[in-house]
Design a protein around this motif. Structure first.
Motif, short mmCIF file in Angstrom:
data_model
loop_
_atom_site.label_atom_id
_atom_site.label_comp_id
_atom_site.label_asym_id
_atom_site.label_seq_id
_atom_site.Cartn_x
_atom_site.Cartn_y
_atom_site.Cartn_z
N TRP A 70 0.87 -1.17 0.00
CA TRP A 70 0.00 0.00 0.00
C TRP A 70 0.91 1.22 0.00
N LEU A 71 0.85 1.98 -1.06
CA LEU A 71 1.67 3.17 -1.21
C LEU A 71 0.76 4.38 -1.29
N VAL A 72 1.08 5.39 -0.51
CA VAL A 72 0.35 6.66 -0.57
C VAL A 72 1.12 7.55 -1.54
N GLY A 73 0.42 8.11 -2.50
CA GLY A 73 1.05 8.92 -3.53
C GLY A 73 1.71 10.17 -2.98
N GLU A 74 2.99 10.13 -2.82
CA GLU A 74 3.78 11.26 -2.33
C GLU A 74 4.81 11.60 -3.40
N ASN A 75 4.57 12.63 -4.16
CA ASN A 75 5.41 12.90 -5.31
C ASN A 75 6.84 13.33 -4.99
N ALA A 100 18.07 17.18 10.76
CA ALA A 100 17.61 17.43 9.39
C ALA A 100 16.70 18.64 9.43
N GLU A 101 17.00 19.61 8.61
CA GLU A 101 16.17 20.82 8.56
C GLU A 101 15.77 21.07 7.12
N VAL A 102 14.51 21.30 6.91
CA VAL A 102 13.99 21.57 5.58
C VAL A 102 13.16 22.83 5.65
N ARG A 103 13.28 23.66 4.65
CA ARG A 103 12.47 24.87 4.59
C ARG A 103 11.75 24.90 3.24
N GLN A 104 10.49 25.22 3.30
CA GLN A 104 9.70 25.36 2.08
C GLN A 104 8.85 26.61 2.25
N THR A 105 8.93 27.48 1.27
CA THR A 105 8.14 28.71 1.33
C THR A 105 7.31 28.80 0.07
N ASN A 106 6.03 28.92 0.25
CA ASN A 106 5.10 29.11 -0.85
C ASN A 106 4.26 30.33 -0.53
N PHE A 107 4.09 31.18 -1.49
CA PHE A 107 3.23 32.34 -1.30
C PHE A 107 1.99 32.15 -2.15
N LEU A 137 6.64 17.11 2.34
CA LEU A 137 7.94 17.26 2.99
C LEU A 137 8.06 16.35 4.21
N ALA A 138 6.99 16.25 4.98
CA ALA A 138 7.02 15.38 6.16
C ALA A 138 7.29 13.94 5.74
#
Length: 170
Positions: A70-75, A100-107, A137-138
């Protein structure tokens, strides 16, 4: 052509199914497909709330232990840079990873087509933009590094037309 999902799941020539249904309907059909012996690719989120999601994971576990996938579609998880990071980690090329640090910014503005969808403006399920985009990202972080040992977050609301919150910091 068949009349129902149940009839579809019974087709012997069918090995796997893709389930893309409203959030509150999806858990039931994921389980029906697994019970029928079919591998499943489903959309995210897997359930309308945490309790339902945990129940689905628990109910699906015996089928997965028997070899059903069972795979959840995570692109994000299949992007070349993510696969490369997983290779480096597996080869020990990154050493002992301690943070681990990740940053994502969407406006998102009213000019963005997605801004005007009911999914974001009048959500039936808590999460809105975070549930729709942040989950990628999670998942990527969990896939590369495993489950986090600690997580802290703040979810303020700066854009009132987009309930319930629009700016997660985690």
């Amino acid at each position: 052509v068949v009349d129902s999902a149940e009839a579809l799941f019974q087709l012997p020539q069918l090995d796997a199914v893709f389930i893309s249904l409203p959030i509150d309907q999806q858990p039931r059909y994921v389980l029906k497909a697994l019970k029928a012996g079919k591998h499943v690719l489903s959309e995210k989120p897997i359930a309308p709330n945490l309790k339902a999601g945990q129940a689905l994971l628990k109910a699906a576990a015996p089928y997965q232990r028997r070899g059903l996938k069972w795979l959840v579609g995570e692109n994000y998880a299949f992007m070349p840079h993510a696969l490369k990071a997983m290779d480096w980690l597996a080869a020990g090329a990154l050493g002992d990873v301690r943070l681990a640090e990740v940053r994502q910014t969407n406006f998102l503005t009213p000019a963005t087509p997605y801004y005007h969808t009911d999914w974001r403006r009048q959500p039936r399920f808590v999460g809105g933009f975070v549930l729709d985009a942040g989950v990628h990202l999670a998942h990527l972080l969990r896939r590369i590094f495993g489950m986090p040992l600690e997580l802290k977050s703040l979810q303020p609301r700066f854009n009132p037309p987009l309930p319930p919150w629009d700016t997660p910091l985690a």
